[in-house]
Design a protein around this motif. Structure first.
Motif, mmCIF file in Angstrom:
data_model
loop_
_atom_site.group_PDB
_atom_site.id
_atom_site.type_symbol
_atom_site.label_atom_id
_atom_site.label_comp_id
_atom_site.label_asym_id
_atom_site.label_seq_id
_atom_site.Cartn_x
_atom_site.Cartn_y
_atom_site.Cartn_z
ATOM 1 N N PRO A 9 30.782 8.984 -18.765
ATOM 2 C CA PRO A 9 30.866 10.445 -18.784
ATOM 3 C C PRO A 9 31.531 11.002 -20.032
ATOM 4 O O PRO A 9 31.359 12.184 -20.351
ATOM 5 N N GLY A 10 32.302 10.177 -20.729
ATOM 6 C CA GLY A 10 32.932 10.646 -21.961
ATOM 7 C C GLY A 10 33.866 11.805 -21.711
ATOM 8 O O GLY A 10 34.759 11.747 -20.867
ATOM 9 N N ASP A 15 36.639 3.718 -21.107
ATOM 10 C CA ASP A 15 37.721 4.142 -21.998
ATOM 11 C C ASP A 15 38.860 4.724 -21.161
ATOM 12 O O ASP A 15 38.690 5.766 -20.513
ATOM 13 N N PRO A 16 40.025 4.089 -21.134
ATOM 14 C CA PRO A 16 41.104 4.571 -20.259
ATOM 15 C C PRO A 16 41.572 5.979 -20.585
ATOM 16 O O PRO A 16 41.931 6.740 -19.673
ATOM 17 N N ALA A 17 41.576 6.355 -21.857
ATOM 18 C CA ALA A 17 42.004 7.706 -22.222
ATOM 19 C C ALA A 17 41.037 8.744 -21.688
ATOM 20 O O ALA A 17 41.448 9.791 -21.141
ATOM 21 N N LEU A 18 39.754 8.496 -21.819
ATOM 22 C CA LEU A 18 38.755 9.436 -21.317
ATOM 23 C C LEU A 18 38.754 9.470 -19.792
ATOM 24 O O LEU A 18 38.594 10.538 -19.188
ATOM 25 N N ALA A 19 38.912 8.301 -19.169
ATOM 26 C CA ALA A 19 38.953 8.254 -17.706
ATOM 27 C C ALA A 19 40.120 9.065 -17.159
ATOM 28 O O ALA A 19 39.979 9.797 -16.175
ATOM 29 N N GLN A 50 37.397 3.686 -13.242
ATOM 30 C CA GLN A 50 37.678 3.193 -14.589
ATOM 31 C C GLN A 50 37.293 1.724 -14.629
ATOM 32 O O GLN A 50 37.968 0.857 -14.059
ATOM 33 N N ALA A 51 36.185 1.422 -15.291
ATOM 34 C CA ALA A 51 35.674 0.053 -15.340
ATOM 35 C C ALA A 51 34.565 -0.045 -16.369
ATOM 36 O O ALA A 51 33.984 0.967 -16.778
ATOM 37 N N ASP A 52 34.265 -1.254 -16.783
ATOM 38 C CA ASP A 52 33.082 -1.540 -17.577
ATOM 39 C C ASP A 52 31.892 -1.535 -16.618
ATOM 40 O O ASP A 52 31.856 -2.298 -15.648
#
Length: 310
Positions: free
Chosen positions: A79-80, A101-105, A127-129
């Motif tokens: 989702p960015g 990306d943890p910051a974006l999540a 939050q995952a690949d």
């Protein structure tokens, strides 16, 4: 995998200038996206294939083409900053956003709450690949709608169709070349392994193109919008063969594209003599090439292999 449940609080499009989109419309425009990225200290990275959509018209178009509605649980991969997420949330029952990306999540729920608080309760965050995701909390997803990172687009589509049989529809934006490969039919220059494996699960078609100027940063290629509508997997004489067996045949057939199937499948079958016998049992010309066959023919080959002695 970190899961955040929903809160209980209540044709090519060109880019816009951001003047009509922002918090008052419930969508992000270019100005808001750049400001948000700056505030978060986020720069798009090649590692995760990040190209953020700046154009609100494009995300509206994706949602429209996806054909999703109030009963749908939509899974969104990557989702960015939330451009497509915000377009989906008002239209569907729930959006399950998967972000590596943890910051974006961490920022996405706050962005949704600030931009359109009325729909914030519909967002669930994982939050995952995406390539490692094999299960999701209930309710199970009915659609996949996403602007997929170019570097993992085909594996993500195929893995989600395999892992989540509840997915009835997929609408993804991918590199145009990849979109054309996914939607290609037998005999096409772009027809190959992705085309066949996607066809195992669904009817696939290219439904639109998107120019590179709607992204930040702008990629070096245009994008395509691909629709996949799930259908039953192919059957042979009333029986459905194992998907893994069929995919092994496909992989072997395209390992060396210019070879005849008799030669290309020799290693898989154990010998070229046995591969010819299997092909004849399946009703396939041993001199044909893989790019001439549809998914039903490859399914017949996999089934015939069980009838021809080693």
């Amino acid at each position: 995998m970190v899961v955040t449940e929903p809160s209980t609080n209540g044709s090519t499009d060109g880019p816009t200038d951001g003047s009509t989109d922002g918090p008052t419309t419930g969508l992000l425009g270019p100005v808001q996206i750049r400001e948000l990225a700056s505030r978060l200290g986020v720069r798009p990275t090649k590692q995760w294939g990040q190209n953020f959509v700046l154009d609100a018209n494009t995300v509206r178009r994706i949602v429209r083409l996806a054909g999703v509605g109030p009963d749908d649980v939509v899974v969104e991969v990557g989702p960015g900053l939330g451009s497509l997420t915000l377009a989906l949330l008002p239209e569907v029952r729930q959006v399950v956003a998967i972000e590596v990306d943890p910051a974006l999540a961490a920022a996405l729920p706050d962005t949704v709450a600030a931009t359109n608080p009325a729909v914030a309760h519909k967002l669930s965050l994982v939050q995952a690949d995406a390539l490692t995701v094999r299960s999701l909390p209930d309710p199970q997803p009915t659609a996949l709608v996403a602007n997929l990172p170019y570097n993992v687009s085909v594996p993500v589509v195929l893995s989600f169709l395999e892992a989540f049989p509840t997915l009835a529809r997929v609408l993804v934006m991918v590199q145009l070349e990849v979109a054309e490969r996914l939607a290609a039919g037998p005999g096409s220059k772009t027809f190959g392994v992705p085309s066949l494996k996607a066809a195992w699960y669904a009817d696939v078609r290219l439904v639109g193109t998107v120019g590179r100027t709607v992204f930040w940063p702008a990629p070096n290629v245009d994008s395509g919008l691909v629709e996949l509508v799930r259908r039953p997997a192919p059957v042979v004489e009333g029986d459905q063969p194992d998907r893994t067996d069929v995919f092994r045949v496909i992989d072997a057939a395209f390992l060396q594209r210019r070879k005849t199937l008799r030669a290309a499948l020799g290693g898989w079958a154990g010998s070229t003599a046995r591969s010819e016998a299997i092909l004849r049992a399946a009703g396939v010309d041993p001199q044909a090439r893989g790019e001439a066959l549809d998914i039903e023919a490859f399914t017949r080959i996999a089934v015939a292999a069980g009838t021809v002695p080693a």
